[in-house]
Design a protein around this motif. Structure first.
Motif, PDB file in Angstrom:
ATOM      1  N   CYS A 508      65.735  20.625 -51.006  1.00 10.98           N
ATOM      2  CA  CYS A 508      65.510  20.561 -52.459  1.00 10.98           C
ATOM      3  C   CYS A 508      66.574  21.401 -53.157  1.00 10.98           C
ATOM      4  N   LEU A 525      57.081  18.991 -53.306  1.00 12.86           N
ATOM      5  CA  LEU A 525      58.496  18.691 -53.533  1.00 12.86           C
ATOM      6  C   LEU A 525      59.106  18.331 -52.185  1.00 12.86           C
ATOM      7  N   LEU A 528      63.976  16.973 -53.241  1.00 14.68           N
ATOM      8  CA  LEU A 528      64.170  16.786 -54.682  1.00 14.68           C
ATOM      9  C   LEU A 528      65.510  17.390 -55.099  1.00 14.68           C
ATOM     10  N   LEU A 530      67.137  18.233 -58.537  1.00 16.93           N
ATOM     11  CA  LEU A 530      66.848  18.247 -59.980  1.00 16.93           C
ATOM     12  C   LEU A 530      68.045  18.766 -60.769  1.00 16.93           C
ATOM     13  N   VAL A 546      56.976  14.444 -54.871  1.00 21.80           N
ATOM     14  CA  VAL A 546      58.089  14.270 -55.797  1.00 21.80           C
ATOM     15  C   VAL A 546      59.398  14.462 -55.048  1.00 21.80           C
ATOM     16  N   GLY A 547      60.280  13.462 -55.083  1.00 17.56           N
ATOM     17  CA  GLY A 547      61.555  13.606 -54.377  1.00 17.56           C
ATOM     18  C   GLY A 547      62.643  12.790 -55.035  1.00 17.56           C
ATOM     19  N   SER A 549      66.520  12.035 -56.670  1.00 16.26           N
ATOM     20  CA  SER A 549      67.405  12.698 -57.625  1.00 16.26           C
ATOM     21  C   SER A 549      66.896  12.499 -59.045  1.00 16.26           C
ATOM     22  N   VAL A 550      66.676  13.594 -59.740  1.00 15.35           N
ATOM     23  CA  VAL A 550      66.238  13.512 -61.134  1.00 15.35           C
ATOM     24  C   VAL A 550      67.356  14.091 -61.983  1.00 15.35           C
ATOM     25  N   SER A 597      59.707   8.980 -56.810  1.00 14.90           N
ATOM     26  CA  SER A 597      61.067   9.179 -56.318  1.00 14.90           C
ATOM     27  C   SER A 597      62.029   8.378 -57.165  1.00 14.90           C
TER      28      SER A 597
END
Ligand code: UGB
Length: 601
Positions: A508, A525, A528, A530, A546-547, A549-550, A597
């Motif tokens: 992450c 997570l 992830l 971010l 939650v994973g 690329s954001v 995701s």
């Protein structure tokens, strides 16, 4: 010359008592019978309250005041005969094996705990117009200190009950000490927010009364300048909490219900609950009757120093020496430079953060002897060196951390030193005073309080393997601070180190300009990356992975000047506000398993 039939027999007794205590001046300006009789009766109602709310009544208050004022006049050193030395305590390092062991023990023990928040102070140093527990802890989630405290206790309760199924108490009670300055606003805050999820019956408010002001060295009570039928009053200090817990019967009730620990804490320390489980573990494993939490202290910092005081006659105790007394005590005891940092860059005396953990049994036993009265002090501002007259009225004061002063040497009094980055970030100083704090010393302001939370969360996530960017330096309200990514989570997401570790997996990363808020218990997570803003809210029972690329424009920080009255006070005292440009925001209201995701977005 007043007609005694105007008054009840109790009121006549109170008048006699005041005359015996050399307080005749209180009646000197009273008009003849028939004039202002209601004012006179109101006077006795106040005297009756002052008499009832002080252990030993007004007679005891005035006797103690005369003694303390006489000592102050002759310049008697309260530490006469004692020499200070550096005590040794338990030192905890966040996330190491020792810490995790104490943390596990603390969570197990928490069901048998009761919390006491002292929130009667207005925080003159901060100069904020509202109550301090209503201030936002940070501006990413915007939740206030009281909500954070209650949610932390509830998370601890849930974790603790899970461990010790079936035995002992299942609810952790919270008592809040308020004062006339804070009581109605605290009640309103709780009622308007459904007690932030706690059962109303779990929360008990105890209101402390102010004490009578004193006009001279003979402890003549001061008449209120605005009302001749009123005695002027001022706050007595946080030490009142002990007599209130005793006289309300709450301590007895807690002990009878199988509780073992009482934990005291203050109104604005957003990091405190990261230190609570391990500190409670220390109390339980070391069997401390009294355990004070401490952090490394910078010399001259406005927090007390934990000190071993050894008397010429051999007596010895480990006690807080308040920040204004530590320097003179050291100078008088062979440390000519007084309160100074040593080669570590810190004072050798650990700093008291006034988070205290007492074992209820021995505490109650002691209070049944003392009624909860605490060693007091007086701090008159004299008109001149003859020390015969005061610039303004004074009063006796007391501090909750002075409780161990009356304990026998057999009492097990210890302390636990934590690193400040995860245990202590109070909001006490207004922007102007904070900007004047010597470089390197903590600001203890709304700005530093919020930035400390982001730093702690960033460092904790680093410890569990997340790649978190370094901070950047910036200046808000004249204070230079490190700005880390704005990482926020609810207590139920990450209460302990092990808990947090179990929710972060894979590779992450969080960039320096990012914001993340995790508002549900079961958000995991996983790989992830971010770079932007991500807000996840999940109801209990909703498990979200939650994973991916954001990436989005995120939230930016805009500076605000503390003098800009067009901005709400709680915002301008921190010197910045969040501009929500773009975020990925998801809410999961229903129980179930979810996976988020998103691709580059
Ligand atoms: N408080 C009350 O509930 N009632 C009162 O009458 C007064 C205060 P301050 P202070 O940890 O940083 C303390 O004013 O007293 C509550 C320790 O003495 O914020 O200057 C009030 O609402 C010091 O040793 O702090 O200093 C607040 O929650 C050091 O540890 C709390 O009492 C310092 O805190 C503290 O009141 C610290």
């Amino acid at each position: 010359h007043n007609n005694l039939s105007l008054f009840s027999p109790e009121q006549v007794e109170l008048a006699k008592m005041l005359l015996d205590l050399n307080q005749a001046h209180l009646f000197q300006h009273w008009p003849e019978p028939g004039v202002d009789d209601d004012g006179k009766r109101a006077f006795f109602e106040q005297v009756s309250r002052l008499n009832a709310s002080y252990p030993g009544g007004l007679a005891s208050y005035i006797t103690t005041a005369r003694e303390l004022l006489a000592d102050s006049k002759t310049g008697k050193n309260p530490y006469d005969g004692f020499s200070p030395s550096v005590p040794s305590g338990e030192i905890l390092t966040f996330g190491d094996e020792n810490f995790i062991q104490f943390e596990n023990a603390g969570v197990r023990e928490a069901r048998k705990a009761a919390f006491v928040l002292v929130a009667g102070g207005l925080g003159e140093r901060l100069g904020y117009n509202g109550i301090k527990v209503a201030l936002p802890l940070e501006s990413t989630t915007g939740i206030c200190f009281l909500q954070h405290y209650i949610e932390s206790i509830l998370a601890l309760q849930e974790a603790s009950c899970k461990l010790g199924q079936g035995e002992g108490p299942t609810e952790i009670p919270l008592a809040i000490m308020t004062s006339d300055d804070t009581h109605s606003r605290t009640t309103k805050l709780l009622e308007e927010n459904a007690y932030f999820g706690m059962k109303p019956s779990q929360v008990k408010l105890l209101k402390q009364e102010k004490v009578a002001c004193l006009d001279d060295n003979d402890a003549r009570l001061a008449v209120d300048p605005n009302n001749k039928f009123k005695i002027q009053t001022k706050p007595h200090g946080h030490g009142d909490v002990h007599s209130l817990l005793y006289s309300s019967g709450l301590l007895k009730e807690w002990l009878a219900a199988g509780r073992k620990w009482v934990l005291f804490f203050q109104d604005t320390n957003g990091l405190l609950f990261k230190a609570i489980p391990s500190a409670l573990g220390v109390s339980a494993i070391k069997e401390y009757h009294v355990n004070s939490l401490a952090v490394p202290r910078k010399a001259k910092e406005a927090i007390g120093g934990i000190t071993r005081l050894t008397h010429k006659d051999g007596r010895s105790m480990v006690i807080n020496v308040e920040y204004n007394q530590l320097d003179p005590l050291l100078r008088a005891s062979g440390y000519p430079d007084g309160d100074m940092n040593n080669e570590t860059g810190y004072s050798p005396f650990p700093g008291n953060i006034n988070q205290l953990i007492f074992e209820i049994g021995p505490y109650l036993e002691e209070l049944s002897k003392t009624g909860g009265s605490i060693k007091e002090f007086v701090n008159p501002k004299y008109k001149d060196s003859t020390k015969t007259a005061f610039k303004s009225s004074t009063r006796l004061e007391c501090m909750m951390q002075d409780y161990p002063k009356t304990l026998p040497p057999s009492a097990r009094v210890g302390f636990t030193v934590m690193e400040a980055w995860f245990a202590y970030a109070p909001v006490k100083n207004n922007p102007e005073d904070a900007a004047k704090v010597p470089k390197g010393n903590p600001y203890h302001s709304a700005t530093s309080g919020e930035m400390a939370i982001y730093r702690a969360h960033s460092l904790i996530l680093r410890k569990v393997g997340v790649k978190v960017d370094d901070p950047v330096q910036d200046i808000f309200n004249g204070q230079e601070v490190d700005v880390w990514p704005r990482i926020a989570w609810k207590p139920k997401w990450g209460l302990t180190f092990s808990d947090i570790k179990s929710k972060v997996n894979g590779n992450c990363s969080i960039t320096g300009r990012s914001t993340i808020a995790l508002k549900g218990k079961s958000i995991f997570l996983q790989d992830l990356a971010l770079d932007g803003a991500l807000i996840i809210d999940a109801a209990d029972g909703a498990e979200v992975k939650v994973g991916g690329s954001v990436h989005n424009a995120g939230w930016t920080i805009e500076k605000v000047d503390f003098k800009d009255t067009s901005v709400p006070e709680e915002v301008r005292i921190r010197g910045f506000k969040m501009i929500k440009v773009e975020q990925l925001e998801k809410t999961y209201k229903e129980p179930g398993k979810y996976s988020l995701s998103p691709c580059d977005k």
